[in-house]
Write a protein that holds these residues in place. Structure first.
Motif, PDB file in Angstrom:
ATOM      1  N   LEU A 247       0.813  -1.162   0.033  1.00 29.73           N
ATOM      2  CA  LEU A 247      -0.120   0.154  -0.020  1.00 29.73           C
ATOM      3  C   LEU A 247       1.006   1.308   0.100  1.00 29.73           C
ATOM      4  O   LEU A 247       0.698   2.315  -0.673  1.00 29.73           O
ATOM      5  N   ARG A 248       1.670   1.329   0.857  1.00 35.29           N
ATOM      6  CA  ARG A 248       2.768   2.510   0.771  1.00 35.29           C
ATOM      7  C   ARG A 248       3.646   2.459  -0.389  1.00 35.29           C
ATOM      8  O   ARG A 248       3.864   3.629  -0.915  1.00 35.29           O
TER       9      ARG A 248
ATOM     10  N   GLU B 256       3.279   1.277  -3.545  1.00 37.44           N
ATOM     11  CA  GLU B 256       2.353   1.706  -5.035  1.00 37.44           C
ATOM     12  C   GLU B 256       1.587   2.998  -4.711  1.00 37.44           C
ATOM     13  O   GLU B 256       1.535   3.659  -5.818  1.00 37.44           O
ATOM     14  N   SER B 257       1.403   3.581  -3.726  1.00 43.60           N
ATOM     15  CA  SER B 257       0.737   4.791  -3.875  1.00 43.60           C
ATOM     16  C   SER B 257       1.541   6.099  -4.413  1.00 43.60           C
ATOM     17  O   SER B 257       2.619   6.256  -3.941  1.00 43.60           O
ATOM     18  N   GLY B 258       1.030   6.408  -5.301  1.00 42.11           N
ATOM     19  CA  GLY B 258       1.639   7.512  -6.388  1.00 42.11           C
ATOM     20  C   GLY B 258       2.722   6.890  -7.224  1.00 42.11           C
ATOM     21  O   GLY B 258       3.286   7.813  -8.100  1.00 42.11           O
ATOM     22  N   ARG B 259       2.859   5.684  -7.150  1.00 44.05           N
ATOM     23  CA  ARG B 259       3.700   5.083  -8.087  1.00 44.05           C
ATOM     24  C   ARG B 259       3.393   4.504  -9.459  1.00 44.05           C
ATOM     25  O   ARG B 259       3.617   4.076 -10.491  1.00 44.05           O
ATOM     26  N   GLU B 260       2.191   3.626  -8.918  1.00 45.85           N
ATOM     27  CA  GLU B 260       1.631   2.768 -10.116  1.00 45.85           C
ATOM     28  C   GLU B 260       0.254   3.141 -10.526  1.00 45.85           C
ATOM     29  O   GLU B 260      -0.690   2.076 -11.247  1.00 45.85           O
ATOM     30  N   GLY B 261      -0.154   4.286 -10.123  1.00 43.92           N
ATOM     31  CA  GLY B 261      -1.562   4.884 -10.668  1.00 43.92           C
ATOM     32  C   GLY B 261      -2.516   4.353  -9.954  1.00 43.92           C
ATOM     33  O   GLY B 261      -3.755   4.198 -10.488  1.00 43.92           O
ATOM     34  N   GLY B 262      -2.436   3.673  -8.819  1.00 37.88           N
ATOM     35  CA  GLY B 262      -3.378   3.239  -8.189  1.00 37.88           C
ATOM     36  C   GLY B 262      -2.836   1.990  -7.345  1.00 37.88           C
ATOM     37  O   GLY B 262      -1.683   1.441  -7.710  1.00 37.88           O
ATOM     38  N   VAL B 263      -3.659   1.522  -6.398  1.00 38.03           N
ATOM     39  CA  VAL B 263      -3.217   0.082  -5.628  1.00 38.03           C
ATOM     40  C   VAL B 263      -3.968  -0.907  -5.985  1.00 38.03           C
ATOM     41  O   VAL B 263      -5.289  -0.954  -6.094  1.00 38.03           O
TER      42      VAL B 263
ATOM     43  N   HIS C 204      -2.687  -7.214  -3.644  1.00 43.37           N
ATOM     44  CA  HIS C 204      -1.779  -8.166  -3.634  1.00 43.37           C
ATOM     45  C   HIS C 204      -1.598  -9.341  -2.649  1.00 43.37           C
ATOM     46  O   HIS C 204      -0.860 -10.430  -2.772  1.00 43.37           O
ATOM     47  N   VAL C 205      -2.671  -9.224  -1.805  1.00 46.95           N
ATOM     48  CA  VAL C 205      -2.762 -10.463  -0.698  1.00 46.95           C
ATOM     49  C   VAL C 205      -4.279 -10.658  -0.743  1.00 46.95           C
ATOM     50  O   VAL C 205      -5.101  -9.809  -0.740  1.00 46.95           O
TER      51      VAL C 205
ATOM     52  N   THR D 237       9.088   0.448  -7.835  1.00 49.56           N
ATOM     53  CA  THR D 237       7.978  -0.096  -6.660  1.00 49.56           C
ATOM     54  C   THR D 237       8.528  -1.133  -5.960  1.00 49.56           C
ATOM     55  O   THR D 237       8.336  -1.103  -4.602  1.00 49.56           O
ATOM     56  N   LEU D 238       9.250  -2.232  -6.694  1.00 47.08           N
ATOM     57  CA  LEU D 238       9.644  -3.323  -5.971  1.00 47.08           C
ATOM     58  C   LEU D 238      10.857  -2.710  -4.893  1.00 47.08           C
ATOM     59  O   LEU D 238      10.862  -3.330  -3.642  1.00 47.08           O
ATOM     60  N   ARG D 239      11.753  -1.852  -5.214  1.00 45.98           N
ATOM     61  CA  ARG D 239      12.753  -1.120  -4.298  1.00 45.98           C
ATOM     62  C   ARG D 239      12.044  -0.417  -3.320  1.00 45.98           C
ATOM     63  O   ARG D 239      12.413  -0.455  -2.061  1.00 45.98           O
ATOM     64  N   ALA D 240      10.907   0.204  -3.572  1.00 50.24           N
ATOM     65  CA  ALA D 240       9.975   0.989  -2.459  1.00 50.24           C
ATOM     66  C   ALA D 240       9.470  -0.030  -1.725  1.00 50.24           C
ATOM     67  O   ALA D 240       9.529   0.189  -0.601  1.00 50.24           O
ATOM     68  N   LEU D 241       9.113  -1.206  -1.951  1.00 51.31           N
ATOM     69  CA  LEU D 241       8.340  -2.234  -1.364  1.00 51.31           C
ATOM     70  C   LEU D 241       9.354  -2.883  -0.205  1.00 51.31           C
ATOM     71  O   LEU D 241       9.151  -2.720   0.942  1.00 51.31           O
ATOM     72  N   GLY D 242      10.444  -3.100  -0.483  1.00 51.42           N
ATOM     73  CA  GLY D 242      11.448  -3.576   0.261  1.00 51.42           C
ATOM     74  C   GLY D 242      11.951  -2.639   1.309  1.00 51.42           C
ATOM     75  O   GLY D 242      11.935  -2.749   2.715  1.00 51.42           O
ATOM     76  N   ALA D 243      11.910  -1.236   1.001  1.00 52.69           N
ATOM     77  CA  ALA D 243      12.204  -0.284   2.049  1.00 52.69           C
ATOM     78  C   ALA D 243      11.041  -0.147   2.991  1.00 52.69           C
ATOM     79  O   ALA D 243      11.574   0.117   4.163  1.00 52.69           O
ATOM     80  N   CYS D 244       9.779  -0.074   2.406  1.00 54.87           N
ATOM     81  CA  CYS D 244       8.485   0.439   3.222  1.00 54.87           C
ATOM     82  C   CYS D 244       8.488  -0.678   4.136  1.00 54.87           C
ATOM     83  O   CYS D 244       8.191  -0.550   5.378  1.00 54.87           O
ATOM     84  N   TYR D 245       8.654  -1.893   3.608  1.00 51.42           N
ATOM     85  CA  TYR D 245       8.498  -3.250   4.605  1.00 51.42           C
ATOM     86  C   TYR D 245       9.277  -3.246   5.980  1.00 51.42           C
ATOM     87  O   TYR D 245       9.164  -3.382   6.937  1.00 51.42           O
ATOM     88  N   ARG D 246      10.801  -2.755   5.244  1.00 52.12           N
ATOM     89  CA  ARG D 246      11.747  -2.752   6.554  1.00 52.12           C
ATOM     90  C   ARG D 246      11.571  -1.754   7.329  1.00 52.12           C
ATOM     91  O   ARG D 246      11.683  -1.644   8.636  1.00 52.12           O
ATOM     92  N   GLU D 247      11.347  -0.730   6.966  1.00 53.77           N
ATOM     93  CA  GLU D 247      10.803   0.576   7.644  1.00 53.77           C
ATOM     94  C   GLU D 247       9.824   0.302   8.891  1.00 53.77           C
ATOM     95  O   GLU D 247       9.812   0.819   9.932  1.00 53.77           O
TER      96      GLU D 247
END
Length: 301
Positions: A165-166, A168-175, A178-179, A242-252
């Motif tokens: 959610l974090r 994809e917001s603003g990166r993929e044109g919507g959410v 995925h689960v 987005t995938l890089r952001a996913l990893g960063a958001c998950y760890r954060e």
């Protein structure tokens, strides 16, 4: 074209063809890589039979995956027949038992009152018409037969859901989802009652697995055959950004001190009996011998 069974409100949540394909692809390397969660849940599920005084001769392992529950169920001295059934032909081929069957949980091919026990580990959460599947299971059970099932619940992979959610917001044109949407304890308890099961019980357990990265987690989900199969899933790979952001958001949000990330699996255990006159029955309304006032605390208004 794969059969798609709608839920009671007309919505088809899961692409059953995708569920089957995911299991087919996972089957080749399933043992030792993708089977760890089914084995863990299977041990906990079958272990509950130790508390049941009766034995079961004719048993169905519904959604058997690679046959992991087979050896656990065969420990029963009274077992005469164990049918191992799965939506995926490739998974069924991995099961070791002599009675194997490719079968869809939404269209069961069993005669009425032909089974003593139906066990299902981590399969029913991919069913569109869960009420219909439960009715079919109850009809296949003999009177006083038992359903013992485990499926993923609503808190499963909440970390991954939040991180996507974090990211994809603003990166993929919507959410995009995925689960998968999983049920909760209250919903399943009411559903067991509504579909005619006696003495229904639903309880919950949490299993947390840690990973080095989101890539390792996603790889494990594919190896388990548990990749996203919702109808509304994205049909293309997410962008690298987005995938890089996913990893960063998950760890954060969820990263641990040792650098690993947790993934939570909520497992809901369902127990329900096919009705029989010998079972304990609730007292009829108005037959109680103790007044309500005597049961309440003195300070209760």
């Amino acid at each position: 074209m794969a059969q798609r069974t709608p839920t009671p409100d007309g919505a088809t949540v899961f692409d059953r063809r995708a569920v089957r394909l995911h299991r087919d692809r996972a089957a080749l390397g399933y043992a030792g890589r993708g089977d760890f969660l089914v084995r863990e849940v299977g041990e906990r599920l079958v272990g509950r039979l130790d508390d049941v005084k009766r034995r079961f001769a004719r048993v169905l392992d519904l959604g058997c995956h690679g046959g992991e529950l087979g050896p656990m169920l065969r420990r029963q001295a009274s077992l005469e027949l164990l049918v191992e059934a799965d939506l995926s032909r490739s998974m069924v081929a991995r099961a070791a038992g002599p009675s194997r069957l490719v079968a869809d949980e939404e269209w069961l091919p069993f005669r009425a009152a032909s089974l003593d026990l139906v066990v299902s580990a981590l399969s029913l959460h991919w069913v569109n018409d869960l009420p219909g599947a439960l009715v079919q299971i109850r009809q296949a059970l003999r009177p006083d037969g038992l359903l013992l099932a485990a499926m993923l619940g609503g808190d499963t992979l909440f970390e991954l859901r939040e991180a996507f959610l974090r990211a994809e917001s603003g990166r993929e044109g919507g959410v995009r989802p995925h689960v998968s949407p999983f049920p909760d304890v209250e919903t399943l308890g009411a559903l067991l009652q509504r579909t005619g099961f006696a003495l229904p019980v639903v309880d919950s357990d949490l299993i947390t697995v840690t990973y080095e990265s989101t890539e390792a987690l996603m790889h494990d989900l594919r190896a388990m055959g548990e990749a996203n199969a919702t109808q509304g899933r994205a049909r293309h790979f997410a962008r690298r950004e987005t995938l890089r952001a996913l990893g960063a958001c998950y760890r954060e949000a969820f990263g641990q001190a040792d650098g690993r990330i947790p993934a939570t699996f909520q497992v809901l255990y369902l127990t329900g009996w096919c009705p029989h006159e010998s079972q304990q029955q609730p007292a009829r309304r108005g037959t109680g011998s103790v007044r309500l006032a005597e049961a309440l605390r003195p300070d209760t208004p």
